[in-house]
Enzyme design. Structure first.
Site, PDB file in Angstrom:
ATOM      1  N   GLN A 195       0.606  -1.247  -0.065  1.00 20.57           N
ATOM      2  CA  GLN A 195       0.125  -0.021   0.088  1.00 20.57           C
ATOM      3  C   GLN A 195       0.960   1.302  -0.197  1.00 20.57           C
ATOM      4  O   GLN A 195       0.604   2.532  -0.126  1.00 20.57           O
ATOM      5  CB  GLN A 195      -0.731   0.426   1.087  1.00 20.57           C
ATOM      6  CG  GLN A 195      -1.468  -1.044   1.257  1.00 20.57           C
ATOM      7  CD  GLN A 195      -2.655  -1.020   2.833  1.00 20.57           C
ATOM      8  OE1 GLN A 195      -3.919  -0.478   3.298  1.00 20.57           O
ATOM      9  NE2 GLN A 195      -1.751  -1.880   3.705  1.00 20.57           N
ATOM     10  N   HIS A 233      -1.721   1.569  -4.240  1.00 18.10           N
ATOM     11  CA  HIS A 233      -1.462   3.077  -3.714  1.00 18.10           C
ATOM     12  C   HIS A 233      -1.004   4.609  -4.449  1.00 18.10           C
ATOM     13  O   HIS A 233      -0.804   5.222  -4.238  1.00 18.10           O
ATOM     14  CB  HIS A 233      -1.651   3.429  -2.465  1.00 18.10           C
ATOM     15  CG  HIS A 233      -3.244   2.585  -1.864  1.00 18.10           C
ATOM     16  ND1 HIS A 233      -2.943   2.597  -0.106  1.00 18.10           N
ATOM     17  CD2 HIS A 233      -3.850   2.195  -2.178  1.00 18.10           C
ATOM     18  CE1 HIS A 233      -3.554   2.608  -0.080  1.00 18.10           C
ATOM     19  NE2 HIS A 233      -5.044   1.477  -0.747  1.00 18.10           N
ATOM     20  N   CYS A 266      -1.271  14.839 -15.566  1.00 15.21           N
ATOM     21  CA  CYS A 266      -2.008  16.029 -15.399  1.00 15.21           C
ATOM     22  C   CYS A 266      -3.318  15.097 -15.379  1.00 15.21           C
ATOM     23  O   CYS A 266      -3.775  14.640 -15.665  1.00 15.21           O
ATOM     24  CB  CYS A 266      -1.515  16.604 -16.954  1.00 15.21           C
ATOM     25  SG  CYS A 266      -2.938  17.536 -17.329  1.00 15.21           S
ATOM     26  N   THR A 296       0.790  -2.118   8.635  1.00 19.60           N
ATOM     27  CA  THR A 296      -0.426  -2.240   7.995  1.00 19.60           C
ATOM     28  C   THR A 296      -1.848  -2.147   8.924  1.00 19.60           C
ATOM     29  O   THR A 296      -2.035  -3.874   9.804  1.00 19.60           O
ATOM     30  CB  THR A 296      -1.471  -3.113   6.882  1.00 19.60           C
ATOM     31  OG1 THR A 296      -2.021  -2.087   6.431  1.00 19.60           O
ATOM     32  CG2 THR A 296      -1.676  -3.934   6.780  1.00 19.60           C
ATOM     33  N   SER A 297      -2.195  -0.885   9.653  1.00 20.40           N
ATOM     34  CA  SER A 297      -3.408  -1.000  10.471  1.00 20.40           C
ATOM     35  C   SER A 297      -5.091  -1.296   9.968  1.00 20.40           C
ATOM     36  O   SER A 297      -5.604  -2.161  10.470  1.00 20.40           O
ATOM     37  CB  SER A 297      -4.241   0.491  10.962  1.00 20.40           C
ATOM     38  OG  SER A 297      -3.775   1.225   9.098  1.00 20.40           O
ATOM     39  N   ASN A 317       3.224  -6.701  13.427  1.00 21.53           N
ATOM     40  CA  ASN A 317       2.527  -5.204  13.251  1.00 21.53           C
ATOM     41  C   ASN A 317       2.767  -5.583  15.021  1.00 21.53           C
ATOM     42  O   ASN A 317       3.248  -6.345  16.208  1.00 21.53           O
ATOM     43  CB  ASN A 317       0.978  -5.291  13.833  1.00 21.53           C
ATOM     44  CG  ASN A 317       0.376  -4.073  13.335  1.00 21.53           C
ATOM     45  OD1 ASN A 317       1.453  -3.157  14.227  1.00 21.53           O
ATOM     46  ND2 ASN A 317       0.356  -3.703  12.552  1.00 21.53           N
TER      47      ASN A 317
HETATM   48  C1  BJW Z   1       4.535  -1.118  12.726  1.00 14.92           C
HETATM   49  C2  BJW Z   1       6.075  -0.223  13.442  1.00 14.92           C
HETATM   50  C3  BJW Z   1       6.987  -0.899  12.549  1.00 14.92           C
HETATM   51  C4  BJW Z   1       4.029   0.842  13.286  1.00 14.92           C
HETATM   52  N1  BJW Z   1       6.704  -2.638  12.098  1.00 14.92           N
HETATM   53  N2  BJW Z   1       4.524  -2.174  12.191  1.00 14.92           N
HETATM   54  C5  BJW Z   1     -16.185  -0.767   1.599  1.00 14.92           C
HETATM   55  C6  BJW Z   1     -15.326  -1.026   0.122  1.00 14.92           C
HETATM   56  C7  BJW Z   1     -14.113  -0.812   0.040  1.00 14.92           C
HETATM   57  C8  BJW Z   1     -14.533   1.157  -0.279  1.00 14.92           C
HETATM   58  C9  BJW Z   1     -14.670   1.394   0.861  1.00 14.92           C
HETATM   59  C10 BJW Z   1     -15.645   1.156   1.915  1.00 14.92           C
HETATM   60  N3  BJW Z   1     -15.796   1.607   2.762  1.00 14.92           N
HETATM   61  C11 BJW Z   1     -15.390   2.483   2.951  1.00 14.92           C
HETATM   62  C12 BJW Z   1     -14.523   2.780   1.638  1.00 14.92           C
HETATM   63  C13 BJW Z   1     -13.653   3.812   1.544  1.00 14.92           C
HETATM   64  C14 BJW Z   1     -12.412   3.721   1.718  1.00 14.92           C
HETATM   65  C15 BJW Z   1     -11.337   3.445   3.218  1.00 14.92           C
HETATM   66  O1  BJW Z   1     -11.317   2.350   2.972  1.00 14.92           O
HETATM   67  N4  BJW Z   1     -12.286   4.403   4.109  1.00 14.92           N
HETATM   68  C16 BJW Z   1     -12.191   3.567   5.141  1.00 14.92           C
HETATM   69  C17 BJW Z   1     -10.579   4.396   6.032  1.00 14.92           C
HETATM   70  C18 BJW Z   1     -13.244   3.111   6.254  1.00 14.92           C
HETATM   71  N5  BJW Z   1     -11.329   3.326   0.696  1.00 14.92           N
HETATM   72  C19 BJW Z   1     -11.242   3.925  -0.681  1.00 14.92           C
HETATM   73  O2  BJW Z   1     -11.889   5.152  -1.249  1.00 14.92           O
HETATM   74  C20 BJW Z   1     -10.305   3.184  -2.076  1.00 14.92           C
HETATM   75  N6  BJW Z   1     -10.909   3.686  -2.976  1.00 14.92           N
HETATM   76  C21 BJW Z   1     -12.420   2.878  -3.203  1.00 14.92           C
HETATM   77  O3  BJW Z   1     -12.478   2.368  -2.366  1.00 14.92           O
HETATM   78  O4  BJW Z   1     -12.557   3.555  -4.291  1.00 14.92           O
HETATM   79  C22 BJW Z   1     -14.554   2.351  -4.696  1.00 14.92           C
HETATM   80  C23 BJW Z   1     -14.626   3.030  -6.284  1.00 14.92           C
HETATM   81  C24 BJW Z   1     -14.207   2.476  -7.266  1.00 14.92           C
HETATM   82  C25 BJW Z   1     -14.341   2.330  -8.555  1.00 14.92           C
HETATM   83  C26 BJW Z   1     -14.597   3.807  -8.400  1.00 14.92           C
HETATM   84  C27 BJW Z   1     -14.387   4.157  -7.784  1.00 14.92           C
HETATM   85  C28 BJW Z   1     -14.387   3.976  -6.144  1.00 14.92           C
HETATM   86  C29 BJW Z   1      -9.025   3.893  -1.737  1.00 14.92           C
HETATM   87  C30 BJW Z   1      -8.362   3.904  -0.400  1.00 14.92           C
HETATM   88  C31 BJW Z   1      -6.737   5.279  -0.997  1.00 14.92           C
HETATM   89  C32 BJW Z   1      -6.313   5.428   0.371  1.00 14.92           C
HETATM   90  N7  BJW Z   1      -5.169   5.876  -0.077  1.00 14.92           N
HETATM   91  C33 BJW Z   1      -4.161   6.484   1.145  1.00 14.92           C
HETATM   92  C34 BJW Z   1      -3.117   7.831   0.608  1.00 14.92           C
HETATM   93  C35 BJW Z   1      -2.298   7.484  -0.473  1.00 14.92           C
HETATM   94  C36 BJW Z   1      -1.543   8.514  -0.916  1.00 14.92           C
HETATM   95  C37 BJW Z   1      -0.353   8.844  -0.147  1.00 14.92           C
HETATM   96  O5  BJW Z   1      -0.201   8.642   0.370  1.00 14.92           O
HETATM   97  O6  BJW Z   1      -0.338  10.030   0.352  1.00 14.92           O
HETATM   98  O7  BJW Z   1      -3.626   5.633   0.802  1.00 14.92           O
HETATM   99  S1  BJW Z   1      -4.691   6.991   2.531  1.00 14.92           S
HETATM  100  C38 BJW Z   1      -3.134   5.857   3.741  1.00 14.92           C
HETATM  101  O8  BJW Z   1      -3.906   4.775   3.700  1.00 14.92           O
HETATM  102  C39 BJW Z   1      -2.253   5.272   2.609  1.00 14.92           C
HETATM  103  C40 BJW Z   1      -2.334   4.269   3.061  1.00 14.92           C
HETATM  104  O9  BJW Z   1      -1.655   3.090   2.322  1.00 14.92           O
HETATM  105  C41 BJW Z   1      -3.108   3.497   3.454  1.00 14.92           C
HETATM  106  C42 BJW Z   1      -3.460   2.763   4.803  1.00 14.92           C
HETATM  107  O10 BJW Z   1      -2.028   2.989   5.783  1.00 14.92           O
HETATM  108  P1  BJW Z   1      -1.925   1.842   6.596  1.00 14.92           P
HETATM  109  O11 BJW Z   1      -0.493   0.970   5.415  1.00 14.92           O
HETATM  110  O12 BJW Z   1      -2.056   0.723   6.915  1.00 14.92           O
HETATM  111  O13 BJW Z   1      -0.749   2.815   7.505  1.00 14.92           O
HETATM  112  P2  BJW Z   1      -1.385   2.676   8.931  1.00 14.92           P
HETATM  113  O14 BJW Z   1      -0.942   4.690   9.433  1.00 14.92           O
HETATM  114  O15 BJW Z   1      -2.540   3.497   9.041  1.00 14.92           O
HETATM  115  O16 BJW Z   1      -0.800   1.723   9.975  1.00 14.92           O
HETATM  116  C43 BJW Z   1       0.213   1.782  10.153  1.00 14.92           C
HETATM  117  C44 BJW Z   1       0.645   0.575  10.932  1.00 14.92           C
HETATM  118  O17 BJW Z   1       2.311   0.041  11.049  1.00 14.92           O
HETATM  119  C45 BJW Z   1      -0.635   0.570  12.707  1.00 14.92           C
HETATM  120  O18 BJW Z   1      -0.641  -0.966  12.696  1.00 14.92           O
HETATM  121  C46 BJW Z   1       1.374  -0.082  13.343  1.00 14.92           C
HETATM  122  O19 BJW Z   1       0.864  -0.104  14.533  1.00 14.92           O
HETATM  123  C47 BJW Z   1       2.080  -0.309  12.459  1.00 14.92           C
HETATM  124  N8  BJW Z   1       3.228   0.208  12.504  1.00 14.92           N
HETATM  125  N9  BJW Z   1       5.336   0.893  12.965  1.00 14.92           N
HETATM  126  C48 BJW Z   1       5.628  -3.210  12.755  1.00 14.92           C
HETATM  127  N10 BJW Z   1       7.760  -0.996  13.059  1.00 14.92           N
HETATM  128 ZN    ZN Z   2      -2.120  18.096 -19.403  1.00 22.35          ZN
END
Ligand code: BJW
Ligand code: ZN
Length: 255
Positions: free
Chosen positions: A102, A120, A128, A194-195, A219
């Site tokens: 991710q 992601h 653009c 990942t959370s 994790n």
């Molecule tokens: C350690 C550690 C160490 C620390 N060792 N561990 C139902 C179905 C589908 C979608 C949805 C749904 N309900 C809601 C949704 C919408 C939404 C969603 O999921 N929302 C929830 C929050 C409720 N999802 C979306 O919108 C997605 N798109 C979608 O569904 O599209 C549908 C569609 C279809 C067709 C046409 C149009 C639309 C898109 C999601 C995009 C997420 N984007 C981001 C930003 C990316 C760009 C950027 O980087 O700026 O992605 S948000 C952010 O969260 C980023 C990450 O990849 C993502 C996940 O985070 P991650 O990696 O889990 O990090 P953290 O910080 O949360 O956790 C870190 C973990 O590490 C923790 O657990 C710590 O304990 C641990 N840790 N140090 C081991 N040393």
């Molecule tokens: Zn352009």
């Protein structure tokens, strides 16, 4: 100390042919890249939900662009850590190895894995919104420096944005398809740092489990997935993964 210390688990891992890995921000934390959620997960008091969307980008273009520029600066100065390198090693001897991330930081590639399924996008790329022209970091920075109101524009007049997936946006179709396939085919599925709060990525471990995979979570904290894990390895991935790699290598080369 060995971390694979049960005979049943060792046997299961030894027999498995397909290993699928899902990584999140936690794997890069020990490289110095902040995670999204938790104590240090806020940026200027804004949560990822208030920054990572097209609405936020249009409403607060300067702030969102500043956030990405700040994160790119951090990532460029960072290097992969022992966790990334352990996975690279594993990719060399495991029979079939799929790496889904991710993360947008490109650290798995910099650690030597060439085929990474990026769900992601990648923070170093921009495009653009109107005509799709792509801009690498240098090209983007050049334009950004002279942009009025921090809104970088393409020659066509369209706004240039980072090539990452924001909330409400579809994930890249090919990457998503490959990730679902890799989850369905997995015999061992590892979820690392990942959370598991963001869908559809967080569905992958459960899909794998439904298809019979042995599910391992690494994790520092418990997550929504922990209760479904067959093996929970709690601790920093930069410490756990090198140990897991050492144990796995021993088990697999003993065949
Ligand atoms: C350690 C550690 C160490 C620390 N060792 N561990 C139902 C179905 C589908 C979608 C949805 C749904 N309900 C809601 C949704 C919408 C939404 C969603 O999921 N929302 C929830 C929050 C409720 N999802 C979306 O919108 C997605 N798109 C979608 O569904 O599209 C549908 C569609 C279809 C067709 C046409 C149009 C639309 C898109 C999601 C995009 C997420 N984007 C981001 C930003 C990316 C760009 C950027 O980087 O700026 O992605 S948000 C952010 O969260 C980023 C990450 O990849 C993502 C996940 O985070 P991650 O990696 O889990 O990090 P953290 O910080 O949360 O956790 C870190 C973990 O590490 C923790 O657990 C710590 O304990 C641990 N840790 N140090 C081991 N040393
Ligand atoms: Zn352009």
């Amino acid at each position: 100390m060995e971390i694979l210390n049960s005979d049943a688990i060792v046997e299961r891992l030894k027999q498995a042919r397909v290993y699928t890995i899902l990584t999140g921000a936690g794997i890069s934390a020990e490289s110095g890249i902040p995670t999204f959620r938790g104590e240090n997960g806020l940026w200027k008091n804004l949560s990822p939900h208030e920054l990572a969307s097209i609405e936020a980008f249009y409403r607060n273009t300067a702030i969102v662009n500043e956030w990405y520029r700040h994160r790119r600066d951090i990532i460029e100065k960072c290097t992969p850590n022992a966790g990334h390198y352990a996975l690279t090693e594993m990719s060399k001897y495991l029979p079939t190895f799929y790496l889904i991330t991710q993360n947008v930081d490109g650290l798995h590639q910099r650690a030597g894995v060439s085929d990474v399924i990026e769900l992601h996008g990648n923070i170093m790329q921009n495009y653009c919104i109107r005509c799709g022209t792509r801009y690498n970091v240098q090209q983007f920075d050049e334009i950004y420096e002279h942009a009025s109101r921090h809104i970088p524009r393409c020659d066509c007049g369209g706004v240039i944005r980072p090539d990452v997936v924001w909330f409400g946006e579809a994930l890249p179709a090919e990457a998503l398809e490959r990730a679902f396939q890799a989850a369905e085919n997995a015999e061992v599925f590892l979820s690392i740092g990942t959370s598991a709060q963001v869908r559809p990525a967080s569905d992958l471990p459960l899909i794998a489990k439904k298809h019979g995979a042995f599910f391992i979570e690494i994790n520092i904290n418990a997550t929504m997935l922990s209760s479904s894990a067959d093996l929970l390895l709690q601790g920093p991935s930069g410490e756990i993964l090198p140990k897991l790699n050492r144990d796995l290598h021993r088990i697999i080369s003993a065949n």
